[in-house]
Write a protein that holds these residues in place. Structure first.
Motif, PDB file in Angstrom:
ATOM      1  N   ILE A  48       0.826  -1.211   0.000  1.00  0.00           N
ATOM      2  CA  ILE A  48       0.000   0.000   0.000  1.00  0.00           C
ATOM      3  C   ILE A  48       0.857   1.256   0.000  1.00  0.00           C
ATOM      4  CG2 ILE A  48      -1.588   1.367   1.431  1.00  0.00           C
ATOM      5  CD1 ILE A  48      -2.965  -1.269   2.168  1.00  0.00           C
ATOM      6  N   PHE A 211      -6.035   4.604   8.730  1.00  0.00           N
ATOM      7  CA  PHE A 211      -5.510   3.242   8.593  1.00  0.00           C
ATOM      8  C   PHE A 211      -5.211   2.648   9.974  1.00  0.00           C
ATOM      9  CE2 PHE A 211      -2.593  -0.143   7.709  1.00  0.00           C
ATOM     10  CZ  PHE A 211      -2.907  -0.599   6.439  1.00  0.00           C
ATOM     11  N   THR A 315      -9.277   5.694   0.271  1.00  0.00           N
ATOM     12  CA  THR A 315      -9.840   6.018   1.589  1.00  0.00           C
ATOM     13  C   THR A 315     -10.975   5.057   1.939  1.00  0.00           C
ATOM     14  OG1 THR A 315     -11.385   7.654   0.691  1.00  0.00           O
ATOM     15  CG2 THR A 315      -9.219   8.450   1.363  1.00  0.00           C
ATOM     16  N   VAL A 318      -9.426   1.681   2.846  1.00  0.00           N
ATOM     17  CA  VAL A 318      -8.861   1.695   4.182  1.00  0.00           C
ATOM     18  C   VAL A 318      -9.956   1.517   5.247  1.00  0.00           C
ATOM     19  CG1 VAL A 318      -7.820   3.239   5.919  1.00  0.00           C
ATOM     20  CG2 VAL A 318      -6.766   2.987   3.673  1.00  0.00           C
ATOM     21  N   ARG A 321     -11.682  -2.370   4.610  1.00  0.00           N
ATOM     22  CA  ARG A 321     -10.941  -3.612   4.423  1.00  0.00           C
ATOM     23  C   ARG A 321     -11.237  -4.578   5.565  1.00  0.00           C
ATOM     24  NH1 ARG A 321      -7.481  -0.414   7.326  1.00  0.00           N
ATOM     25  NH2 ARG A 321      -5.759  -1.418   8.436  1.00  0.00           N
TER      26      ARG A 321
END
Length: 323
Positions: A48, A211, A315, A318, A321
């Protein structure tokens, strides 16, 4: 939800080249160090951080081809990140990383510490060879921030007086600094203006905070298989994250359990239940969403492109996920 693979399609070829180059960049003469570093890069991961560097590079080059210095910056970013993971696993005594035994599990703690140090040193050498003093300063700051974050985390273990602001500061040091400073560095290598580079720093800062907050939520919502470590590991070690800090405002008994460091049988299980029974996880999700939206706002000046769109979609990735 968009997968990381499809999300990074504008830089797919760049990431393939990066994966090939990483092992060549190790350059370790000692077989054990080389084997340790090769083991790390063979484990893969979603890449990432270098993907963000490459996306920022393409977005700020405005249709021109990215340079070899952009590619090297992406490789340096992944080397720094990987070095930090090796040291984190030693400190946290984590046995697995990316589905494979952690370096200290496969080799030894001494080899893991040296492998991490070696990767930091190699990344610093390649960084110096970029011959851009501003970029060198930015990435050097990241390495200092990693150490600051680990020190803060160690000093603040089981500290129920920790504030959300202090938690976010620690999260910046541990996660967001690398994303923020490498995003800014990529823009500077594209000869972006100081104002545009600063906005991309803010994009990376907010994205990195989102994150880390989502990562911290996983400690309460994900399985051991997904996390690669037992659920509740952060709480057990005294690392108090956003869900816990918010839960403490609702559940007074949680403070007592933390203060005695889960010394009694079932203390940890009770603490996990209290956090899950509170608004802590939901409020942490809202905090992550706030930072994700703030990240998008800082992309407003970039011209439309596939890379800019990928940075926006990142975004959402993040936030949603699975682990």
């Amino acid at each position: 939800m968009t997968s990381a693979t499809s999300l990074f399609s504008p830089v797919e070829a760049d990431l393939r080249l990066l994966a090939e180059n990483l092992k060549n960049l190790i350059g370790a003469r000692h077989p054990i160090l080389y084997a340790a570093a090769e083991h790390l890069f063979s484990a893969g991961g979603k890449r990432i951080r270098p993907a963000i560097v490459l996306l920022v590079a393409r977005a700020t080059m405005r249709g021109q081809e990215i340079t070899q210095r952009h590619r090297r910056l992406a490789e340096i970013t992944e080397m720094i990140h990987t070095a930090s993971l090796v040291h984190d696993d030693v400190i946290d005594e984590s046995e697995m990383r990316r589905g494979l035994p952690a370096v200290h599990s496969r080799f030894s703690t001494q080899v893991a510490v040296l492998a991490g140090d070696f990767l930091f040193a190699q990344s610093s050498w390649y960084l110096a060879n970029l011959e851009n003093i501003e970029v060198i300063k930015l990435l050097s700051e990241v390495i200092k921030d990693f150490a600051e974050g680990e020190i803060q985390q160690g000093l603040l273990r089981f500290d129920t007086g920790l504030t959300i602001d202090s938690y976010l500061e620690k999260s910046y040091y541990k996660t967001a600094s690398l994303i923020a400073n490498s995003s800014k560095a990529a823009a500077l290598l594209s000869d972006a203006s100081d104002a545009e580079a600063h906005k991309l720093y803010q994009y990376g800062r907010h994205l990195g905070l989102a994150f880390q907050i989502v990562d911290d939520i996983f400690d309460f919502t994900s399985s051991a298989e997904g996390l690669g470590k037992p659920s509740g590991s952060d709480l057990k070690s005294g690392n108090l994250t956003a869900p816990v800090l918010y839960a403490l405002e609702e559940k007074p008994y949680l403070e007592e359990l933390i203060d005695r460091e889960f010394a009694q049988e079932d203390d940890l299980e009770q603490a996990l239940a209290l956090v899950r029974d509170s608004q802590g996880i939901q409020r942490a999700k809202e905090l992550a969403t706030y930072h994700a939206k703030a990240a998008i706002e800082h992309l407003s000046d970039l011209p439309p492109s596939d890379s800019r769109q990928a940075l926006i979609k990142l975004t959402d990735y993040v936030l949603n996920r699975s682990y």
